[in-house]
Design a protein around this motif. Structure first.
Motif, PDB file in Angstrom:
ATOM      1  N   ALA A 157      57.136  36.114  54.424  1.00  0.00           N
ATOM      2  CA  ALA A 157      56.517  34.805  54.668  1.00  0.00           C
ATOM      3  C   ALA A 157      57.370  33.916  55.562  1.00  0.00           C
ATOM      4  O   ALA A 157      56.841  33.151  56.375  1.00  0.00           O
ATOM      5  CB  ALA A 157      56.241  34.117  53.332  1.00  0.00           C
ATOM      6  N   LYS A 158      58.695  34.036  55.461  1.00  0.00           N
ATOM      7  CA  LYS A 158      59.534  33.127  56.256  1.00  0.00           C
ATOM      8  C   LYS A 158      59.453  33.415  57.762  1.00  0.00           C
ATOM      9  O   LYS A 158      59.903  32.618  58.581  1.00  0.00           O
ATOM     10  CB  LYS A 158      60.988  33.156  55.772  1.00  0.00           C
ATOM     11  CG  LYS A 158      61.704  34.467  56.019  1.00  0.00           C
ATOM     12  CD  LYS A 158      63.174  34.331  55.646  1.00  0.00           C
ATOM     13  CE  LYS A 158      63.990  35.599  55.872  1.00  0.00           C
ATOM     14  NZ  LYS A 158      63.371  36.781  56.428  1.00  0.00           N
ATOM     15  N   ASP A 159      58.882  34.562  58.135  1.00  0.00           N
ATOM     16  CA  ASP A 159      58.721  34.874  59.563  1.00  0.00           C
ATOM     17  C   ASP A 159      57.510  34.176  60.190  1.00  0.00           C
ATOM     18  O   ASP A 159      57.344  34.192  61.413  1.00  0.00           O
ATOM     19  CB  ASP A 159      58.559  36.394  59.765  1.00  0.00           C
ATOM     20  CG  ASP A 159      59.756  37.179  59.232  1.00  0.00           C
ATOM     21  OD1 ASP A 159      60.877  36.631  59.303  1.00  0.00           O
ATOM     22  OD2 ASP A 159      59.557  38.314  58.751  1.00  0.00           O
ATOM     23  N   ILE A 160      56.653  33.620  59.355  1.00  0.00           N
ATOM     24  CA  ILE A 160      55.441  32.978  59.896  1.00  0.00           C
ATOM     25  C   ILE A 160      55.830  31.674  60.602  1.00  0.00           C
ATOM     26  O   ILE A 160      56.539  30.854  60.042  1.00  0.00           O
ATOM     27  CB  ILE A 160      54.435  32.664  58.761  1.00  0.00           C
ATOM     28  CG1 ILE A 160      53.935  33.959  58.124  1.00  0.00           C
ATOM     29  CG2 ILE A 160      53.270  31.826  59.279  1.00  0.00           C
ATOM     30  CD1 ILE A 160      53.079  33.735  56.871  1.00  0.00           C
ATOM     31  N   THR A 161      55.361  31.517  61.856  1.00  0.00           N
ATOM     32  CA  THR A 161      55.643  30.277  62.584  1.00  0.00           C
ATOM     33  C   THR A 161      54.345  29.627  63.059  1.00  0.00           C
ATOM     34  O   THR A 161      53.277  30.250  63.041  1.00  0.00           O
ATOM     35  CB  THR A 161      56.506  30.521  63.842  1.00  0.00           C
ATOM     36  OG1 THR A 161      55.696  31.244  64.783  1.00  0.00           O
ATOM     37  CG2 THR A 161      57.765  31.312  63.520  1.00  0.00           C
ATOM     38  N   ILE A 162      54.510  28.403  63.532  1.00  0.00           N
ATOM     39  CA  ILE A 162      53.354  27.668  64.050  1.00  0.00           C
ATOM     40  C   ILE A 162      52.783  28.367  65.294  1.00  0.00           C
ATOM     41  O   ILE A 162      51.599  28.250  65.591  1.00  0.00           O
ATOM     42  CB  ILE A 162      53.751  26.198  64.350  1.00  0.00           C
ATOM     43  CG1 ILE A 162      52.521  25.313  64.444  1.00  0.00           C
ATOM     44  CG2 ILE A 162      54.603  26.067  65.604  1.00  0.00           C
ATOM     45  CD1 ILE A 162      51.825  25.081  63.141  1.00  0.00           C
TER      46      ILE A 162
END
Ligand code: HEC
Ligand code: HEC
Length: 469
Positions: free
Chosen positions: A243-248
């Motif tokens: 999840a922490k790889d998800i960016t805007i």
């Protein structure tokens, strides 16, 4: 009917005979850039567009489009989790909202039934411009978006785009639609809400922070925390492990691919006629086509396969509502393209809208001033008197003192009226009533019923579990 077709017999025959030859003829025009003298003086024919083909569009990825669909309909992205992109760009409303000026966060429902909220939730202002339809925006030729083109392709910028966020625009955006998708999130009245209400609104109003990066970081956080989104992001982007790889930027690229894939429209009676199917247009529509590409001069701006030259023109559209002004400006004007370029010569210019499916996307104009096609077409034929005669009473705006006080401001301001009229470039054109009817009938031939409600359509549910419009 017989009389009409008889009278216009020669023009009609010319148009239809040559429409049948369109493909080979256009190949001639574009490949050799020379037109045989026999055809060159046929203004109508010379102006007809080339057919729409797949290679006119950016490619897209199906998994990204599927994720984008969920994001587009998910109120999770809005500050108070009460509005999504689809609220103002709905499949039931041909990708618009059916309102002159949109009702952002705080309202409830869609289209004409959308309420303005009450008490603490009463909307602060109307959205200052009309929600445009989204058809064919994935085509390569759309190099600027918004009525004023303030999101633009700019190869000199490290992000590839010139946007209101300037150097804060992130890199990695794949298309201009992806770049655009960053901005509804950062509007207080559209999606973010107010600082007192939620974390996104707070980031927007934090005077010590950076409003763009602040809002995008908060949206990122919500997406990372929403477990059901992770597999969808993983399917769409191989680089995402956790999840922490998800960016805007992932968010934006998914929404961009969705909009590109969802609202392609090129199967109208007009397209079938251009491909040689004589019966696709009625006799009246053929007369309208002739006027549009000939004497009425519409195609000098509404040109090409999407019926827009992608340029900006001042045509004295009436200005209603709060106006789109710079952040601390108190005046309710809307200087159009000049708001993006700061050039005096760009004042009151707006981007030529595509006319595909236009019969379904009322109200019309950048501020939604005209309720009907006839109204906006007649405006083009005599802009100054149409502007002079314009009455706010013809506009269906939900009333509340806080909102209504701003509605008529510009149309009552003599100096601003004079400036809008002085900038106008449209010259009056005299058409008979039956010719106006024919033009409108032609515009109706641009309706593609296979496309108006989208391709994937409304999802059954969205990952956040929030209710959807
Ligand atoms: C409250 C209503 C509202 C919401 C919510 C909203 N939009 Fe819009 N949208 C508008 C309006 C109004 C404009 C025109 C604004 C302007 O030109 O200044 C617009 C413009 C656009 C355009 C540019 C169209 C063109 O032809 O230039 C795209 C694309 C778009 N919106 C997509 C989205 C996406 C994606 C979302 C969600 C992230 C979204 N919109 C949310 C009202 C809305
Ligand atoms: C000088 C360029 C120009 C010419 C010529 C022109 N238009 Fe337009 N048209 C525009 C622009 C620019 C807008 C949007 C203006 C705004 O919103 O303020 C527009 C808006 C429209 C709209 C409303 C679309 C929408 O989604 O709101 C319609 C319909 C339309 N034009 C039809 C026509 C027809 C029919 C003709 C020929 C009689 C014509 N136009 C000639 C530039 C032009």
């Amino acid at each position: 009917m017989l009389i009409v077709s008889h009278r216009t017999h020669s023009r009609r025959v010319t148009a239809s005979r040559l429409a049948a030859l369109t493909t080979s003829f256009m190949a001639l025009v574009f490949a050799a850039a020379t037109v045989s003298p026999a055809l060159a003086d046929q203004k109508t024919i010379a102006n007809l567009p080339t057919p729409v083909t797949e290679n006119l569009y950016h490619p897209y990825d199906e998994n990204r489009a599927l994720l984008g669909q969920k994001l587009f309909f998910d109120p999770l992205l809005s500050g108070n989790q009460n509005i999504s992109c689809a609220t103002c760009h709905h499949p039931d409303l041909a990708s618009g909202d059916g309102l002159p000026l949109g009702i952002g966060e705080g309202g409830a429902g869609i289209g004409k039934n959308r309420t303005i909220g009450s008490g603490r939730d009463l909307i602060r202002r109307r959205v200052p411009r009309n929600s445009p339809a989204l058809f064919n925006l994935g085509a390569l030729e759309f190099s600027s978006l918004f009525h004023d083109g303030r999101v633009e392709i700019d190869e000199k910028d490290p992000s590839g785009f010139d946007t209101p966020a300037d150097e804060d625009t992130p890199t990695g955006l794949m298309t201009i639609l992806a770049a655009q998708a960053l901005f509804p999130l950062t509007s207080g009245i559209e999606m973010a809400g107010q600082g007192t209400e939620n974390d996104i609104g707070q980031a927007l109003e934090d005077i010590y922070g950076n409003p763009w990066k602040g809002v995008w970081a908060k949206v990122e956080q919500r997406l990372r925390q929403s477990e059901p989104y992770l597999p969808l992001f993983q399917d769409a982007f191989p680089e995402i492990q956790s999840a922490k790889d998800i960016t805007i930027v992932h968010y934006a690229n998914a929404v961009g691919d969705f909009v590109n894939a969802e609202w392609r429209s090129s199967q109208s009676p007009f397209d079938r006629y251009m491909a040689g199917e004589q019966q696709a247009l009625t006799e009246q529509q053929k007369i309208g086509l002739d006027l549009f590409y000939g004497r009425a001069n519409c195609a000098s701006c509404h040109s090409g396969p999407f019926l827009t030259d992608q340029k900006f023109h001042a045509i004295a559209m009436p200005q209603i509502g709060p106006g789109r002004v710079a952040r601390l400006e108190a005046i309710r004007h809307d200087r159009g393209r000049a708001g993006a370029t700061n050039l005096i010569e760009d004042r009151y210019k707006f981007r030529t809208p595509s006319l595909r499916n236009v019969a379904l996307t009322e109200p019309y104009g950048h501020s939604g001033a005209y309720a009907t096609l006839e109204g906006v077409v007649r405006h083009h034929l005599d802009p100054v008197s149409s502007f002079e005669r314009f009455s706010l009473r013809s506009v269906a705006l939900p009333q509340h003192p806080r909102l209504s006080n701003e509605d008529g401001f510009i149309m009552q301001d003599r100096r601003e009226r004079r400036r809008i009229l002085a900038a106008n470039v449209l010259k009056p054109i005299s058409l008979k009533d039956e010719e106006v009817d024919a033009l409108i009938a032609f515009l109706q031939a641009l309706t593609d019923t296979s496309a108006t409600s989208g391709r994937l359509g409304i999802p059954v549910s969205v990952p956040s579990g929030l209710p959807i419009d």
